[in-house]
Design an enzyme around this catalytic site. Structure first.
Site: not given
Length: 515
Positions: A58, A85-86, A172, A174, A226-232, A371
Protein backbone atom coordinates in the site's frame (compact mmCIF):
# COMPACT_ATOMS: atom_id res chain seq x y z
CA UNK A 1 -19.11 -12.49 -2.64
CA UNK A 2 -19.24 -15.45 -0.29
CA UNK A 3 -16.73 -18.16 -0.83
CA UNK A 4 -18.77 -20.71 1.13
CA UNK A 5 -16.95 -24.02 1.70
CA UNK A 6 -14.72 -23.51 -1.30
CA UNK A 7 -11.01 -23.64 -0.45
CA UNK A 8 -9.90 -20.02 -0.57
CA UNK A 9 -7.46 -17.33 0.52
CA UNK A 10 -8.52 -13.77 1.31
CA UNK A 11 -6.35 -10.82 0.26
CA UNK A 12 -6.71 -7.78 2.51
CA UNK A 13 -6.14 -4.79 0.25
CA UNK A 14 -4.22 -1.82 1.63
CA UNK A 15 -4.19 0.02 -1.70
CA UNK A 16 -1.31 -1.52 -3.65
CA UNK A 17 -1.25 -1.32 -7.43
CA UNK A 18 -0.05 -4.95 -7.28
CA UNK A 19 -2.98 -6.38 -5.28
CA UNK A 20 -4.53 -7.98 -8.35
CA UNK A 21 -1.23 -9.69 -9.13
CA UNK A 22 -1.39 -11.39 -5.72
CA UNK A 23 -4.87 -12.67 -6.56
CA UNK A 24 -3.59 -14.06 -9.85
CA UNK A 25 -0.62 -15.80 -8.22
CA UNK A 26 -2.95 -17.56 -5.78
CA UNK A 27 -5.38 -18.66 -8.50
CA UNK A 28 -2.56 -19.97 -10.64
CA UNK A 29 -1.84 -22.32 -7.74
CA UNK A 30 -5.40 -23.69 -8.09
CA UNK A 31 -6.63 -21.91 -4.95
CA UNK A 32 -9.49 -19.44 -5.16
CA UNK A 33 -8.59 -15.90 -4.07
CA UNK A 34 -10.76 -12.93 -3.25
CA UNK A 35 -9.75 -9.31 -2.60
CA UNK A 36 -11.48 -7.75 0.42
CA UNK A 37 -11.15 -4.49 2.33
CA UNK A 38 -8.21 -4.19 4.75
CA UNK A 39 -10.59 -3.62 7.69
CA UNK A 40 -12.68 -6.78 7.27
CA UNK A 41 -13.69 -7.89 10.81
CA UNK A 42 -12.15 -11.02 12.27
CA UNK A 43 -15.67 -12.38 12.82
CA UNK A 44 -16.35 -12.17 9.07
CA UNK A 45 -13.11 -13.98 8.31
CA UNK A 46 -14.10 -16.78 10.70
CA UNK A 47 -17.49 -17.03 9.00
CA UNK A 48 -15.93 -17.35 5.55
CA UNK A 49 -13.36 -19.89 6.69
CA UNK A 50 -10.41 -19.17 4.37
CA UNK A 51 -7.24 -21.24 4.54
CA UNK A 52 -5.07 -18.14 4.86
CA UNK A 53 -4.81 -14.36 4.68
CA UNK A 54 -2.50 -12.14 2.64
CA UNK A 55 -1.92 -8.47 3.50
CA UNK A 56 -1.16 -6.49 0.33
CA UNK A 57 1.22 -3.59 -0.06
CA UNK A 58 0.00 0.00 0.00
CA UNK A 59 1.06 3.63 -0.48
CA UNK A 60 0.58 4.76 3.14
CA UNK A 61 2.76 4.93 6.25
CA UNK A 62 1.55 2.91 9.24
CA UNK A 63 2.75 5.50 11.76
CA UNK A 64 0.61 8.32 10.32
CA UNK A 65 -2.78 9.26 11.78
CA UNK A 66 -5.60 7.36 10.13
CA UNK A 67 -3.29 4.84 8.48
CA UNK A 68 -5.13 1.70 7.33
CA UNK A 69 -4.55 -1.17 9.76
CA UNK A 70 -6.16 -4.62 10.04
CA UNK A 71 -8.52 -5.68 12.79
CA UNK A 72 -6.15 -6.96 15.54
CA UNK A 73 -8.50 -9.90 15.97
CA UNK A 74 -7.40 -11.40 12.64
CA UNK A 75 -4.17 -12.55 14.31
CA UNK A 76 -6.25 -14.68 16.69
CA UNK A 77 -8.30 -16.46 14.01
CA UNK A 78 -5.66 -19.20 13.88
CA UNK A 79 -4.90 -19.25 10.15
CA UNK A 80 -1.58 -18.33 8.46
CA UNK A 81 -0.97 -14.71 7.44
CA UNK A 82 1.44 -13.40 4.82
CA UNK A 83 2.28 -9.68 4.96
CA UNK A 84 3.81 -8.06 1.88
CA UNK A 85 5.60 -4.66 1.97
CA UNK A 86 3.08 -2.31 3.67
CA UNK A 87 1.35 -5.49 4.81
CA UNK A 88 4.54 -6.48 6.64
CA UNK A 89 4.70 -3.07 8.29
CA UNK A 90 0.99 -3.07 9.23
CA UNK A 91 1.26 -6.52 10.81
CA UNK A 92 4.41 -5.49 12.71
CA UNK A 93 2.74 -2.31 13.99
CA UNK A 94 -0.35 -4.12 15.28
CA UNK A 95 1.73 -6.88 16.91
CA UNK A 96 3.95 -4.46 18.83
CA UNK A 97 6.88 -3.89 16.49
CA UNK A 98 8.25 -0.53 15.36
CA UNK A 99 8.10 1.03 11.89
CA UNK A 100 9.85 4.20 10.73
CA UNK A 101 11.28 6.02 7.74
CA UNK A 102 13.94 3.88 6.05
CA UNK A 103 17.53 5.07 6.09
CA UNK A 104 17.40 4.60 2.35
CA UNK A 105 14.29 3.76 0.37
CA UNK A 106 14.44 0.84 -2.03
CA UNK A 107 12.85 0.92 -5.45
CA UNK A 108 13.23 -1.66 -8.18
CA UNK A 109 15.46 -4.71 -8.32
CA UNK A 110 17.82 -5.56 -5.48
CA UNK A 111 19.54 -8.65 -4.08
CA UNK A 112 17.91 -10.49 -1.17
CA UNK A 113 19.99 -12.65 1.18
CA UNK A 114 18.16 -15.52 2.86
CA UNK A 115 19.11 -16.75 6.35
CA UNK A 116 17.67 -19.32 8.74
CA UNK A 117 14.89 -21.82 8.15
CA UNK A 118 11.84 -19.76 7.25
CA UNK A 119 9.24 -22.22 5.82
CA UNK A 120 8.07 -19.52 3.41
CA UNK A 121 11.51 -19.40 1.78
CA UNK A 122 12.21 -23.15 1.85
CA UNK A 123 13.98 -24.42 -1.26
CA UNK A 124 15.19 -20.99 -2.40
CA UNK A 125 18.84 -20.06 -2.99
CA UNK A 126 20.67 -17.99 -0.41
CA UNK A 127 20.79 -14.99 -2.78
CA UNK A 128 18.23 -13.97 -5.40
CA UNK A 129 16.76 -10.88 -7.05
CA UNK A 130 13.62 -9.27 -5.60
CA UNK A 131 11.51 -6.21 -6.40
CA UNK A 132 11.33 -3.50 -3.74
CA UNK A 133 9.11 -0.42 -3.52
CA UNK A 134 9.19 1.17 -0.07
CA UNK A 135 10.28 4.29 1.83
CA UNK A 136 9.47 2.91 5.33
CA UNK A 137 10.86 -0.14 7.11
CA UNK A 138 10.37 -2.30 10.18
CA UNK A 139 12.98 -1.01 12.61
CA UNK A 140 12.15 -3.46 15.41
CA UNK A 141 10.39 -6.79 14.89
CA UNK A 142 7.48 -7.79 17.15
CA UNK A 143 8.25 -10.16 20.00
CA UNK A 144 8.63 -13.76 18.88
CA UNK A 145 9.62 -12.94 15.27
CA UNK A 146 12.81 -14.28 13.71
CA UNK A 147 14.63 -12.44 10.87
CA UNK A 148 14.93 -14.61 7.76
CA UNK A 149 16.52 -12.32 5.19
CA UNK A 150 17.88 -8.89 4.35
CA UNK A 151 19.12 -6.63 1.57
CA UNK A 152 21.92 -4.09 1.52
CA UNK A 153 19.48 -1.41 2.74
CA UNK A 154 16.84 -3.42 4.65
CA UNK A 155 17.91 -5.22 7.81
CA UNK A 156 14.50 -6.88 8.05
CA UNK A 157 13.83 -7.95 4.45
CA UNK A 158 11.83 -10.96 5.73
CA UNK A 159 10.79 -12.41 9.10
CA UNK A 160 8.41 -14.96 10.56
CA UNK A 161 6.72 -16.15 13.73
CA UNK A 162 6.18 -19.88 13.55
CA UNK A 163 4.05 -19.90 16.69
CA UNK A 164 1.84 -17.08 15.41
CA UNK A 165 1.74 -18.39 11.82
CA UNK A 166 2.70 -14.93 10.50
CA UNK A 167 5.18 -14.53 7.63
CA UNK A 168 6.48 -11.14 6.52
CA UNK A 169 8.22 -9.96 3.34
CA UNK A 170 9.41 -6.44 2.61
CA UNK A 171 9.71 -7.23 -1.11
CA UNK A 172 6.95 -8.02 -3.62
CA UNK A 173 6.88 -11.73 -4.55
CA UNK A 174 3.83 -11.17 -6.79
CA UNK A 175 5.63 -9.14 -9.47
CA UNK A 176 7.42 -10.68 -12.42
CA UNK A 177 10.76 -9.09 -11.48
CA UNK A 178 11.07 -11.10 -8.23
CA UNK A 179 12.75 -14.42 -8.93
CA UNK A 180 11.12 -17.44 -7.28
CA UNK A 181 7.92 -15.50 -6.50
CA UNK A 182 5.83 -18.43 -7.68
CA UNK A 183 7.76 -20.77 -5.38
CA UNK A 184 7.13 -18.45 -2.42
CA UNK A 185 3.37 -18.47 -3.04
CA UNK A 186 3.43 -22.24 -3.51
CA UNK A 187 5.21 -22.64 -0.15
CA UNK A 188 2.67 -20.40 1.58
CA UNK A 189 -0.41 -21.99 0.07
CA UNK A 190 0.55 -25.65 0.24
CA UNK A 191 3.19 -26.08 2.96
CA UNK A 192 1.95 -23.42 5.38
CA UNK A 193 -1.81 -23.07 4.72
CA UNK A 194 -2.33 -26.74 3.85
CA UNK A 195 -4.23 -26.04 0.63
CA UNK A 196 -4.96 -28.96 -1.68
CA UNK A 197 -5.36 -26.96 -4.90
CA UNK A 198 -8.91 -28.03 -5.63
CA UNK A 199 -10.14 -24.92 -7.44
CA UNK A 200 -10.40 -25.00 -11.22
CA UNK A 201 -12.40 -23.27 -13.92
CA UNK A 202 -14.19 -26.54 -14.67
CA UNK A 203 -15.36 -26.49 -11.06
CA UNK A 204 -16.31 -22.83 -11.49
CA UNK A 205 -18.53 -23.66 -14.48
CA UNK A 206 -20.42 -26.31 -12.51
CA UNK A 207 -20.84 -23.99 -9.51
CA UNK A 208 -22.02 -21.15 -11.76
CA UNK A 209 -24.70 -23.24 -13.42
CA UNK A 210 -26.12 -24.13 -10.02
CA UNK A 211 -25.90 -20.53 -8.76
CA UNK A 212 -27.73 -19.18 -11.82
CA UNK A 213 -30.52 -21.74 -11.41
CA UNK A 214 -30.88 -21.00 -7.70
CA UNK A 215 -30.82 -17.23 -8.18
CA UNK A 216 -33.47 -16.97 -10.90
CA UNK A 217 -35.73 -19.86 -9.92
CA UNK A 218 -38.30 -20.50 -12.65
CA UNK A 219 -38.44 -16.92 -13.99
CA UNK A 220 -37.73 -15.85 -17.52
CA UNK A 221 -34.38 -14.07 -17.92
CA UNK A 222 -32.83 -11.65 -20.39
CA UNK A 223 -29.12 -11.37 -21.16
CA UNK A 224 -27.16 -8.37 -22.39
CA UNK A 225 -25.31 -9.70 -25.44
CA UNK A 226 -22.88 -7.33 -27.15
CA UNK A 227 -20.98 -10.00 -29.10
CA UNK A 228 -17.83 -9.36 -27.05
CA UNK A 229 -15.99 -12.03 -25.10
CA UNK A 230 -17.48 -11.28 -21.68
CA UNK A 231 -21.14 -10.99 -22.68
CA UNK A 232 -20.85 -14.01 -25.01
CA UNK A 233 -19.44 -16.26 -22.27
CA UNK A 234 -21.97 -15.02 -19.70
CA UNK A 235 -24.86 -15.55 -22.13
CA UNK A 236 -23.82 -19.07 -23.17
CA UNK A 237 -23.26 -20.01 -19.52
CA UNK A 238 -26.77 -18.74 -18.70
CA UNK A 239 -28.21 -20.54 -21.75
CA UNK A 240 -26.74 -23.82 -20.55
CA UNK A 241 -28.37 -23.25 -17.14
CA UNK A 242 -31.75 -21.91 -18.30
CA UNK A 243 -32.34 -23.10 -21.85
CA UNK A 244 -35.47 -21.62 -23.48
CA UNK A 245 -36.14 -19.36 -20.49
CA UNK A 246 -33.28 -17.09 -21.64
CA UNK A 247 -33.60 -14.40 -24.29
CA UNK A 248 -30.43 -12.58 -25.33
CA UNK A 249 -30.81 -8.94 -26.30
CA UNK A 250 -28.39 -7.09 -28.55
CA UNK A 251 -28.82 -3.34 -28.27
CA UNK A 252 -27.35 -1.56 -31.28
CA UNK A 253 -26.35 1.75 -29.73
CA UNK A 254 -24.56 2.90 -32.86
CA UNK A 255 -21.23 3.06 -31.06
CA UNK A 256 -19.72 -0.23 -32.22
CA UNK A 257 -17.20 -1.26 -34.85
CA UNK A 258 -18.08 -2.05 -38.46
CA UNK A 259 -20.13 -5.28 -38.62
CA UNK A 260 -17.86 -7.09 -36.15
CA UNK A 261 -20.57 -7.59 -33.52
CA UNK A 262 -23.17 -9.01 -35.90
CA UNK A 263 -20.70 -11.64 -37.15
CA UNK A 264 -19.98 -12.84 -33.60
CA UNK A 265 -23.67 -12.99 -32.68
CA UNK A 266 -24.55 -15.01 -35.79
CA UNK A 267 -21.83 -17.54 -34.85
CA UNK A 268 -23.35 -17.96 -31.35
CA UNK A 269 -26.89 -18.27 -32.73
CA UNK A 270 -25.89 -21.00 -35.17
CA UNK A 271 -23.73 -23.04 -32.77
CA UNK A 272 -25.81 -22.84 -29.56
CA UNK A 273 -29.32 -22.11 -30.79
CA UNK A 274 -29.73 -19.08 -28.53
CA UNK A 275 -32.57 -16.63 -29.10
CA UNK A 276 -31.38 -13.08 -29.84
CA UNK A 277 -33.63 -10.02 -30.03
CA UNK A 278 -31.99 -7.13 -31.91
CA UNK A 279 -32.92 -3.61 -30.82
CA UNK A 280 -32.02 -0.61 -32.99
CA UNK A 281 -31.43 2.20 -30.49
CA UNK A 282 -28.94 4.29 -32.46
CA UNK A 283 -31.01 7.47 -32.55
CA UNK A 284 -31.95 7.10 -28.90
CA UNK A 285 -28.33 6.89 -27.70
CA UNK A 286 -27.20 9.65 -30.04
CA UNK A 287 -29.81 11.99 -28.56
CA UNK A 288 -28.80 11.16 -24.98
CA UNK A 289 -25.09 11.74 -25.72
CA UNK A 290 -25.54 15.01 -27.58
CA UNK A 291 -23.33 17.71 -26.10
CA UNK A 292 -21.76 15.47 -23.41
CA UNK A 293 -17.96 15.57 -23.27
CA UNK A 294 -17.12 14.32 -19.76
CA UNK A 295 -16.13 10.59 -19.91
CA UNK A 296 -17.78 9.69 -16.57
CA UNK A 297 -21.04 11.28 -17.73
CA UNK A 298 -20.81 9.37 -21.02
CA UNK A 299 -20.47 6.06 -19.17
CA UNK A 300 -23.30 6.80 -16.79
CA UNK A 301 -25.64 8.01 -19.56
CA UNK A 302 -24.92 4.89 -21.63
CA UNK A 303 -25.29 2.59 -18.59
CA UNK A 304 -28.65 4.12 -17.65
CA UNK A 305 -29.96 3.99 -21.21
CA UNK A 306 -28.95 0.35 -21.59
CA UNK A 307 -30.93 -0.50 -18.47
CA UNK A 308 -33.98 1.42 -19.69
CA UNK A 309 -33.92 -0.54 -22.97
CA UNK A 310 -33.59 -3.84 -21.11
CA UNK A 311 -36.45 -2.94 -18.76
CA UNK A 312 -38.68 -2.17 -21.75
CA UNK A 313 -37.79 -5.47 -23.39
CA UNK A 314 -38.36 -7.27 -20.09
CA UNK A 315 -41.95 -6.01 -19.99
CA UNK A 316 -42.45 -6.93 -23.63
CA UNK A 317 -41.16 -10.47 -23.06
CA UNK A 318 -43.34 -11.15 -20.03
CA UNK A 319 -41.82 -9.25 -17.15
CA UNK A 320 -38.44 -10.93 -16.83
CA UNK A 321 -37.01 -10.03 -13.45
CA UNK A 322 -33.34 -10.80 -14.07
CA UNK A 323 -30.62 -9.39 -16.33
CA UNK A 324 -27.47 -11.41 -17.13
CA UNK A 325 -24.33 -9.25 -17.45
CA UNK A 326 -20.73 -10.07 -18.33
CA UNK A 327 -19.25 -8.08 -15.44
CA UNK A 328 -15.66 -9.14 -14.63
CA UNK A 329 -13.56 -8.83 -11.48
CA UNK A 330 -11.45 -5.94 -12.88
CA UNK A 331 -14.70 -4.04 -13.68
CA UNK A 332 -15.68 -4.25 -10.04
CA UNK A 333 -12.20 -3.46 -8.73
CA UNK A 334 -11.80 -0.35 -10.94
CA UNK A 335 -15.35 0.94 -10.56
CA UNK A 336 -16.03 0.66 -6.86
CA UNK A 337 -13.77 2.00 -4.11
CA UNK A 338 -14.50 -1.01 -1.92
CA UNK A 339 -10.92 -1.79 -1.11
CA UNK A 340 -10.14 0.64 1.68
CA UNK A 341 -7.58 3.23 0.58
CA UNK A 342 -7.67 2.28 -3.10
CA UNK A 343 -9.36 4.85 -5.30
CA UNK A 344 -11.92 4.33 -8.02
CA UNK A 345 -10.27 4.49 -11.43
CA UNK A 346 -13.44 4.84 -13.51
CA UNK A 347 -17.07 3.78 -13.50
CA UNK A 348 -17.54 0.87 -15.86
CA UNK A 349 -20.92 1.32 -17.53
CA UNK A 350 -22.11 -2.02 -16.12
CA UNK A 351 -21.02 -1.31 -12.52
CA UNK A 352 -20.71 2.31 -11.44
CA UNK A 353 -22.79 3.52 -14.38
CA UNK A 354 -25.99 1.67 -13.50
CA UNK A 355 -28.94 3.70 -12.17
CA UNK A 356 -29.92 3.09 -8.53
CA UNK A 357 -33.56 2.93 -9.61
CA UNK A 358 -33.18 -0.04 -11.97
CA UNK A 359 -35.89 -2.64 -11.50
CA UNK A 360 -34.12 -5.65 -13.00
CA UNK A 361 -32.03 -7.82 -10.68
CA UNK A 362 -28.50 -8.47 -11.89
CA UNK A 363 -27.01 -11.91 -12.42
CA UNK A 364 -23.24 -11.65 -12.94
CA UNK A 365 -21.82 -15.16 -13.30
CA UNK A 366 -18.31 -13.94 -14.27
CA UNK A 367 -17.94 -11.37 -11.50
CA UNK A 368 -15.17 -13.38 -9.81
CA UNK A 369 -13.00 -13.85 -12.91
CA UNK A 370 -10.19 -12.11 -14.74
CA UNK A 371 -10.25 -11.79 -18.54
CA UNK A 372 -8.06 -14.73 -19.44
CA UNK A 373 -10.05 -16.90 -17.02
CA UNK A 374 -13.23 -15.87 -18.86
CA UNK A 375 -11.68 -16.95 -22.16
CA UNK A 376 -10.83 -20.33 -20.62
CA UNK A 377 -14.43 -20.72 -19.41
CA UNK A 378 -15.52 -19.94 -22.96
CA UNK A 379 -13.29 -22.71 -24.28
CA UNK A 380 -14.78 -25.12 -21.74
CA UNK A 381 -18.25 -24.16 -23.00
CA UNK A 382 -17.21 -24.71 -26.63
CA UNK A 383 -17.35 -21.11 -27.83
CA UNK A 384 -15.30 -20.75 -31.05
CA UNK A 385 -11.95 -18.94 -31.05
CA UNK A 386 -13.29 -16.43 -33.59
CA UNK A 387 -15.42 -15.05 -30.74
CA UNK A 388 -13.08 -15.67 -27.79
CA UNK A 389 -10.04 -14.29 -29.60
CA UNK A 390 -11.53 -10.84 -30.10
CA UNK A 391 -9.82 -7.95 -28.37
CA UNK A 392 -11.67 -6.41 -25.40
CA UNK A 393 -14.14 -3.72 -26.43
CA UNK A 394 -15.74 -1.33 -23.92
CA UNK A 395 -19.49 -1.48 -23.33
CA UNK A 396 -19.87 2.26 -24.09
CA UNK A 397 -18.14 1.53 -27.38
CA UNK A 398 -16.54 4.24 -29.45
CA UNK A 399 -18.14 6.93 -27.26
CA UNK A 400 -15.23 6.61 -24.82
CA UNK A 401 -12.67 6.48 -27.63
CA UNK A 402 -13.84 9.83 -28.94
CA UNK A 403 -12.35 12.53 -26.74
CA UNK A 404 -15.01 15.21 -26.39
CA UNK A 405 -18.41 15.26 -28.05
CA UNK A 406 -19.84 12.28 -29.94
CA UNK A 407 -21.27 13.18 -33.36
CA UNK A 408 -22.05 11.12 -36.48
CA UNK A 409 -19.13 12.70 -38.33
CA UNK A 410 -16.64 12.04 -35.51
CA UNK A 411 -17.93 8.46 -35.22
CA UNK A 412 -17.35 7.98 -38.94
CA UNK A 413 -13.73 9.12 -38.72
CA UNK A 414 -12.94 6.94 -35.73
CA UNK A 415 -14.75 3.87 -37.09
CA UNK A 416 -12.86 4.04 -40.39
CA UNK A 417 -9.49 4.55 -38.70
CA UNK A 418 -10.18 1.72 -36.25
CA UNK A 419 -11.11 -0.64 -39.10
CA UNK A 420 -7.83 0.10 -40.90
CA UNK A 421 -5.82 -0.49 -37.72
CA UNK A 422 -7.60 -3.81 -37.15
CA UNK A 423 -7.15 -4.95 -40.75
CA UNK A 424 -3.41 -4.25 -40.83
CA UNK A 425 -2.78 -5.99 -37.50
CA UNK A 426 -4.53 -9.10 -38.84
CA UNK A 427 -2.68 -9.00 -42.18
CA UNK A 428 0.67 -8.66 -40.40
CA UNK A 429 -0.12 -11.57 -38.03
CA UNK A 430 0.12 -9.35 -34.95
CA UNK A 431 -3.53 -9.33 -33.89
CA UNK A 432 -3.37 -12.54 -31.83
CA UNK A 433 -0.18 -11.42 -30.03
CA UNK A 434 -1.70 -8.15 -28.83
CA UNK A 435 -4.06 -7.95 -25.85
CA UNK A 436 -5.98 -4.92 -27.09
CA UNK A 437 -5.61 -2.45 -29.96
CA UNK A 438 -7.77 0.48 -30.95
CA UNK A 439 -7.86 4.02 -32.33
CA UNK A 440 -8.76 7.18 -30.42
CA UNK A 441 -10.06 10.43 -31.95
CA UNK A 442 -8.60 13.48 -30.24
CA UNK A 443 -10.12 16.94 -29.83
CA UNK A 444 -6.84 18.56 -30.91
CA UNK A 445 -6.34 19.39 -34.58
CA UNK A 446 -3.10 19.88 -36.45
CA UNK A 447 -1.77 21.62 -39.52
CA UNK A 448 -0.88 19.44 -42.47
CA UNK A 449 -0.15 19.56 -46.20
CA UNK A 450 -2.15 17.30 -48.50
CA UNK A 451 -2.10 17.70 -52.27
CA UNK A 452 -0.09 20.93 -52.04
CA UNK A 453 -2.73 22.59 -49.89
CA UNK A 454 -2.79 23.41 -46.23
CA UNK A 455 -5.10 21.36 -44.00
CA UNK A 456 -6.20 21.76 -40.38
CA UNK A 457 -7.68 18.40 -39.47
CA UNK A 458 -8.10 15.76 -36.77
CA UNK A 459 -5.52 13.57 -35.03
CA UNK A 460 -5.90 9.82 -34.52
CA UNK A 461 -4.00 8.16 -31.66
CA UNK A 462 -3.30 4.44 -31.91
CA UNK A 463 -3.12 2.31 -28.76
CA UNK A 464 -1.93 -1.32 -28.59
CA UNK A 465 -0.95 -3.15 -25.41
CA UNK A 466 0.23 -6.52 -24.16
CA UNK A 467 -1.28 -7.82 -20.93
CA UNK A 468 -2.64 -10.89 -19.16
CA UNK A 469 -5.73 -9.55 -17.44
CA UNK A 470 -5.91 -5.84 -18.18
CA UNK A 471 -4.92 -4.83 -14.65
CA UNK A 472 -1.37 -4.03 -15.80
CA UNK A 473 -0.20 -3.56 -19.37
CA UNK A 474 2.75 -2.52 -21.52
CA UNK A 475 2.65 -0.89 -24.93
CA UNK A 476 3.13 -3.22 -27.87
CA UNK A 477 6.32 -2.91 -29.92
CA UNK A 478 4.63 -2.93 -33.33
CA UNK A 479 7.28 -2.95 -36.11
CA UNK A 480 7.90 0.43 -37.75
CA UNK A 481 6.96 -0.87 -41.20
CA UNK A 482 3.52 -1.89 -39.93
CA UNK A 483 2.92 1.42 -38.16
CA UNK A 484 4.03 3.27 -41.29
CA UNK A 485 1.50 1.44 -43.43
CA UNK A 486 -1.31 1.94 -40.89
CA UNK A 487 -0.56 5.67 -40.65
CA UNK A 488 -0.36 6.06 -44.42
CA UNK A 489 -3.69 4.31 -44.96
CA UNK A 490 -5.51 6.29 -42.25
CA UNK A 491 -4.31 9.67 -43.53
CA UNK A 492 -5.05 8.69 -47.14
CA UNK A 493 -8.42 6.97 -46.63
CA UNK A 494 -10.08 8.75 -43.69
CA UNK A 495 -11.33 12.14 -44.76
CA UNK A 496 -10.67 14.78 -42.10
CA UNK A 497 -7.58 13.14 -40.52
CA UNK A 498 -4.07 14.39 -41.30
CA UNK A 499 -1.96 13.05 -38.42
CA UNK A 500 -1.49 9.71 -36.60
CA UNK A 501 0.36 9.26 -33.29
CA UNK A 502 1.22 6.09 -31.32
CA UNK A 503 0.70 5.80 -27.55
CA UNK A 504 3.71 4.31 -25.72
CA UNK A 505 2.34 4.56 -22.16
CA UNK A 506 2.19 1.58 -19.80
CA UNK A 507 -0.48 0.78 -17.20
CA UNK A 508 0.20 2.08 -14.61
CA UNK A 509 0.56 5.05 -14.72
CA UNK A 510 -1.85 5.29 -17.66
CA UNK A 511 -4.99 3.19 -18.12
CA UNK A 512 -5.49 1.13 -21.27
CA UNK A 513 -8.46 3.15 -22.51
CA UNK A 514 -8.01 6.92 -22.80
CA UNK A 515 -11.34 7.64 -21.11
Amino acid sequence: MRTGKRESVLILDFGSQYTQLIARQVRENCVFSEIVSFDIPASEIKRRGPKGLIFSGGPGSVYRKGAPLPDPGVFGVGIPILGICYGMQAASKVLGGQVGVARKGEYGRTTFRRVGTDPLLRGLPHRFTVWMSHADEVTCLPEGFVPSGSTADSKHGAAFSKRGKVYLLQFHPEVFHTRFGKKIFHNFLYDICGCRGTWSLEEFVGESLQRIKQQVGRDRVISALSGGVDSSVASILAHRALGERLTCIFVNHGLGREDETEKAIRILEKKFGIRVARIDARERFAAKLRGITDPEKKRKVIGREFVRVFEEQSRRLGKSKFLIQGTLYPDVIESVSRRGPSSRIKSHHNVGGLPSSMKLRLVEPLRELFKDEVREVGRILGIPHSVLGRHPFPGPGLAVRIIGSVTPERLRKLREADRIFDEELRVSGLYGRIWQAFAVLLTARSVGVMGDRRTYDNIIALRAVTSRDGMTADWSKIPTRVLRKISSRIVSEVKGVNRVVYDISSKPPATIEWE
